[in-house]
Design a protein around this motif. Structure first.
Motif, mmCIF file in Angstrom:
data_model
loop_
_atom_site.group_PDB
_atom_site.id
_atom_site.type_symbol
_atom_site.label_atom_id
_atom_site.label_comp_id
_atom_site.label_asym_id
_atom_site.label_seq_id
_atom_site.Cartn_x
_atom_site.Cartn_y
_atom_site.Cartn_z
ATOM 1 N N LYS A 164 -3.001 -3.752 -6.985
ATOM 2 C CA LYS A 164 -4.031 -2.887 -6.403
ATOM 3 C C LYS A 164 -5.369 -3.610 -6.268
ATOM 4 O O LYS A 164 -6.202 -3.236 -5.445
ATOM 5 N N LEU A 201 13.771 2.324 -1.154
ATOM 6 C CA LEU A 201 12.560 1.561 -0.864
ATOM 7 C C LEU A 201 12.716 0.794 0.439
ATOM 8 O O LEU A 201 11.786 0.737 1.252
ATOM 9 N N ASP A 218 0.817 -1.214 0.000
ATOM 10 C CA ASP A 218 0.000 0.000 0.000
ATOM 11 C C ASP A 218 0.856 1.271 0.000
ATOM 12 O O ASP A 218 0.332 2.370 -0.203
ATOM 13 N N LEU A 219 2.155 1.116 0.241
ATOM 14 C CA LEU A 219 3.050 2.263 0.177
ATOM 15 C C LEU A 219 3.199 2.726 -1.268
ATOM 16 O O LEU A 219 2.919 1.989 -2.207
ATOM 17 N N GLN A 220 3.691 3.944 -1.438
ATOM 18 C CA GLN A 220 3.926 4.478 -2.777
ATOM 19 C C GLN A 220 5.245 3.913 -3.307
ATOM 20 O O GLN A 220 6.322 4.442 -3.052
ATOM 21 N N ILE A 221 5.166 2.810 -4.037
ATOM 22 C CA ILE A 221 6.353 2.154 -4.585
ATOM 23 C C ILE A 221 6.577 2.622 -6.018
ATOM 24 O O ILE A 221 5.647 2.657 -6.821
ATOM 25 N N ASP A 222 7.796 3.002 -6.323
ATOM 26 C CA ASP A 222 8.147 3.461 -7.660
ATOM 27 C C ASP A 222 7.678 2.422 -8.696
ATOM 28 O O ASP A 222 8.067 1.248 -8.628
ATOM 29 N N PRO A 223 6.838 2.814 -9.660
ATOM 30 C CA PRO A 223 6.310 1.852 -10.639
ATOM 31 C C PRO A 223 7.386 1.238 -11.537
ATOM 32 O O PRO A 223 7.135 0.220 -12.192
ATOM 33 N N THR A 233 7.996 -5.837 -8.746
ATOM 34 C CA THR A 233 7.558 -6.349 -7.455
ATOM 35 C C THR A 233 7.130 -7.807 -7.610
ATOM 36 O O THR A 233 6.435 -8.142 -8.572
ATOM 37 N N GLN A 239 12.181 3.092 3.261
ATOM 38 C CA GLN A 239 10.770 3.448 3.339
ATOM 39 C C GLN A 239 9.971 2.350 4.049
ATOM 40 O O GLN A 239 9.121 2.630 4.910
#
Length: 271
Positions: free
Chosen positions: A141, A164, A98-103, A107, A167
């Protein structure tokens, strides 16, 4: 010279260690490990790979081995019997995703029978050319079940992964263990999972202790294993930062130069 009377257990990582850059085990390495078995050494292979991927690889060695996979989340006996299994709960992983992970970052979730990822990654696919463990591209998502053996992130820019990691650890300082298995691969496991912990379970079962082991590795996910062993050896192709961190340990030849097999043959088997 290592005392052959003391060392009874040989432990090795796979990628960057037993496997060459083509992700294969050389014939010479197979011969050396078969001789280890003939001389009654216990052999343990400990890898970050999934067991479906690693089982076929170690079978190619041609001798019985204990197999530690997913950095310690699974243990299989030489008869391929599952001895230990641990998964990370869905909610714990979802809170990370749910964190803002660099697209741009790939993953991955390690599931039991397949790995789920947000994009096709040819570099990852090259590690699993003949694997039965196949990828499934998903939209995280909309994913409901995140329960997995481990999760990890990959990107060619190491600093992106460092950022990351920081973070994730800021929000989850005590929930996971983590390691850079390769500079471009950041892995997260449950805090109880580590190669050295899984190896300790095998040693207890077989009535050995770490002082009777020799181990080989090239990544930060090998760090505790190397430090715990009676003799820990770092591959010449390992990151310089790992060599600096474990500067008290000996550095041997590279995986492409069959460093593990040559060291065992010369120092342990006295050939």
């Amino acid at each position: 010279m290592i005392s052959t009377e003391k060392i009874k257990v040989v432990i090795s990582d796979l990628d960057g260690t037993l496997l060459n850059s083509d992700h294969k085990i050389s014939q010479y390495t197979k011969t050396v490990f078969q001789e280890l078995h003939n001389q009654d050494y216990l052999i343990i292979v400990a890898t970050g790979r999934h067991h479906l991927d690693a089982l076929d690889i170690v079978e190619d060695l041609g001798c019985p081995v204990y197999l530690v996979t997913s950095n310690g989340a699974r243990i299989h006996s030489p008869q391929k019997e599952l001895l230990f299994s641990f998964d990370i709960q869905s909610d714990a992983i979802k809170s990370v995703f749910d964190l803002q992970i660099d697209p741009e970052i790939t993953t991955i979730l390690f599931k039991e029978n397949l790995w789920q990822t947000n994009k096709n990654n040819e570099k990852l696919n090259s590690y699993q050319k003949k694997s039965k463990y196949l990828p499934e591209i998903v939209d995280f998502k909309t994913l409901e079940d995140f329960e997995s053996i481990k999760f990890y992130f990959t990107h060619d820019n190491h600093q992106k992964l460092v950022d990351l990691r920081d973070q994730i650890l800021e929000k989850h300082p005590d929930d996971f263990s983590h390691a850079f298995s390769l500079p471009f691969c950041l892995e997260f496991m449950d805090k109880s999972v580590d190669k050295s912990v899984a190896i300790a379970k095998i040693l207890e079962k077989e009535n050995f202790v770490f002082e009777q082991t020799i181990s080989f590795g090239d990544g930060f996910n090998d760090e505790n294993m190397l430090k715990s062993s009676g003799k820990g050896l770092i591959m010449g192709n390992a990151p310089e930062s790992l060599k600096d961190r474990l500067s008290h340990l000996e550095v041997i030849s590279t995986n492409d130069n069959e460093g593990v097999a040559k060291y065992i043959s010369q120092q342990l088997l006295n050939n």
